[in-house]
Design an enzyme around this catalytic site. Structure first.
Site, PDB file in Angstrom:
ATOM      1  N   HIS A 129     -18.710 -19.610 -76.838  1.00 34.23           N
ATOM      2  CA  HIS A 129     -19.801 -20.437 -77.345  1.00 34.23           C
ATOM      3  C   HIS A 129     -20.985 -19.551 -77.709  1.00 34.23           C
ATOM      4  CE1 HIS A 129     -18.596 -24.554 -75.398  1.00 34.23           C
ATOM      5  NE2 HIS A 129     -17.644 -24.041 -76.167  1.00 34.23           N
ATOM      6  N   TYR A 166     -27.430 -30.052 -72.571  1.00 32.82           N
ATOM      7  CA  TYR A 166     -28.314 -30.255 -71.430  1.00 32.82           C
ATOM      8  C   TYR A 166     -29.357 -31.290 -71.846  1.00 32.82           C
ATOM      9  CZ  TYR A 166     -26.599 -26.058 -69.006  1.00 32.82           C
ATOM     10  OH  TYR A 166     -25.826 -25.134 -68.349  1.00 32.82           O
ATOM     11  N   PRO A 190     -26.298 -25.343 -59.979  1.00 35.18           N
ATOM     12  CA  PRO A 190     -25.433 -24.975 -61.103  1.00 35.18           C
ATOM     13  C   PRO A 190     -26.075 -25.107 -62.478  1.00 35.18           C
ATOM     14  CG  PRO A 190     -24.817 -27.119 -60.253  1.00 35.18           C
ATOM     15  CD  PRO A 190     -25.863 -26.593 -59.324  1.00 35.18           C
ATOM     16  N   LYS A 212     -24.881 -19.842 -62.959  1.00 35.15           N
ATOM     17  CA  LYS A 212     -24.987 -18.497 -62.413  1.00 35.15           C
ATOM     18  C   LYS A 212     -24.094 -18.213 -61.209  1.00 35.15           C
ATOM     19  CE  LYS A 212     -27.669 -16.831 -65.343  1.00 35.15           C
ATOM     20  NZ  LYS A 212     -26.671 -16.988 -66.383  1.00 35.15           N
ATOM     21  N   TYR A 251     -29.509 -16.906 -69.706  1.00 30.20           N
ATOM     22  CA  TYR A 251     -28.297 -17.726 -69.658  1.00 30.20           C
ATOM     23  C   TYR A 251     -27.074 -16.906 -70.065  1.00 30.20           C
ATOM     24  CZ  TYR A 251     -25.598 -22.073 -69.898  1.00 30.20           C
ATOM     25  OH  TYR A 251     -24.685 -23.079 -69.675  1.00 30.20           O
TER      26      TYR A 251
END
Length: 383
Positions: free
Chosen positions: A72, A193, A286, A290, A376
């Site tokens: 991604h 998100y 979560p 990580k 990220y």
């Protein structure tokens, strides 16, 4: 029995450490309290940072990730203003991979480099300051003693290794995640998100045919109180079903579970001849993806330190392991806290406006977007 490194825990952290030590010429034996089937079936993390994929590839474990994983370029952030795409490759030159922890576990088991005692009982660690050893009862009921030069605790937050440490800091969040697995193709090409007044939602995936989705719920929520219809209705509302023509496709739910949200850091990550890694040393919510990546980074540092110590007789990396690992741990702990507090509804109107302001900055500022993307997609191991 005798080995150089006794590893407690046969999850990804323990098996990867055994694999890396084997490649470095160090013998290791792994002791696991659960059955091999239980460990293989645990549903956990699903996102690998670019640095984790690079490490696994360099260790000969990357072929199936590249072949069956899903790369991604970024994620979507959703607010009442709309859905915004952050392209990590454009922002940082690094991508992430959707590849579940269960798949990483399969690859490590298939490598066959670890000698593992599954189903061990009464596991106890002894003499950590000088000549460490582990006692346990094996799956056949026989008592065993394993002497080692070093013990590595990769046994999670409830394993015996944690009992030897008493210095830690913790943050418990006032909400949990209701997570589901559904036998339905993902309704998105990359993770969504979503900030919503009703609470956070996340649309993730495990494969082309299995979706992984989450809803913010109060602590203590019983998943039995959430029917399938209620779950899909809440997900549709929070993820913006119908917005700009986007549709959430429901499907059969095969698993429901509630995950409490907390942050925990153990300092230091060493006591005598015992070194800890992964969830035995730290827990993060979560939201920042990580957990597994931190475990991989810990093990990468620890394997190098133990090879230097046991093969070359050089203790410098072992002596600095805790400090080296904790730098990255605290950076990732902060990022996970930041993502969590930015996206979860608290019911406080002041917090709500702060969150929306932060989200507008991240989605409209190149600098804000790059900061999220850098963290990220993953900082270098050893950062």
């Amino acid at each position: 029995m005798r080995t150089q490194v006794a590893i407690i825990g046969a999850g990804p952290a323990g098996l990867l450490l055994a694999h890396l030590l084997h490649r470095g010429g160090v013998d290791a034996v792994v002791i696991e309290t659960r059955s091999q089937e239980y460990v293989a079936a645990r549903i956990r993390a699903g996102i690998l940072e670019s640095s984790s994929v690079d490490l696994l590839t360099s260790a000969g474990l990357g072929d199936r990730i590249r072949r069956e994983g899903h790369e991604h370029r970024g994620i979507y952030l959703q607010t009442p203003d709309g859905r915004h795409h952050l392209d990590f490759v454009d922002l940082t030159g690094r991508s992430v991979w959707v590849y579940g922890q269960t798949e990483v576990q399969k690859d490590l088991v298939a490598a066959g480099t670890a000698q593992v005692f599954y189903g061990a009982a009464s596991v106890a660690l002894h003499s950590l300051s000088s000549r460490p050893f582990v006692t346990f009862t094996d799956s056949s009921g026989s008592d065993q003693r394993l002497d080692a030069d070093v013990i590595a605790g990769c046994d999670g937050s409830f394993g015996p290794s944690r009992s030897f440490f008493d210095s830690s800091v913790e943050r418990v969040y006032p909400y949990s995640w209701l997570g589901i697995l559904a036998d339905v193709a993902p309704s998105t090409d990359e993770l969504i998100y979503a900030w919503h007044p009703d609470g956070f939602a996340l649309h993730s995936m495990r494969s082309d045919t299995v979706s992984r989705l989450y809803l913010q719920v109060p602590n203590g929520t019983d998943p039995a109180g959430w029917s399938d219809d209620r779950i899909w209705s809440a997900l549709a509302t929070r993820l913006g079903d119908g917005q700009d023509g986007w549709k959430l496709t429901p499907g059969p739910i095969t698993d429901k579970s509630v995950l409490p949200m907390r942050s925990y850091v153990q300092t230091p990550m060493r006591r005598g001849r015992l070194f800890v890694a992964g969830d035995a040393a730290h827990i993060v919510p979560p939201t920042g993806a990580k957990g597994l990546n931190l475990a991989i980074a810990d093990v990468a540092l620890l394997s190098r330190a133990l090879v230097a110590l046991l093969v070359e007789g050089d203790s410098r990396r072992a002596d600095s392991y805790s400090d080296d690992a904790l730098r990255r741990v605290w950076r990732c702990t902060h990022f996970s806290w930041w993502m969590t507090t930015m996206l979860h509804a608290s019911g406080d109107p002041f917090d709500e406006q702060l969150q929306l302001s932060q989200l507008r900055w991240v989605t409209s500022s190149a600098a804000g977007a790059a900061g999220l993307a850098e963290n990220y997609a993953g900082l270098p191991i050893g950062f």
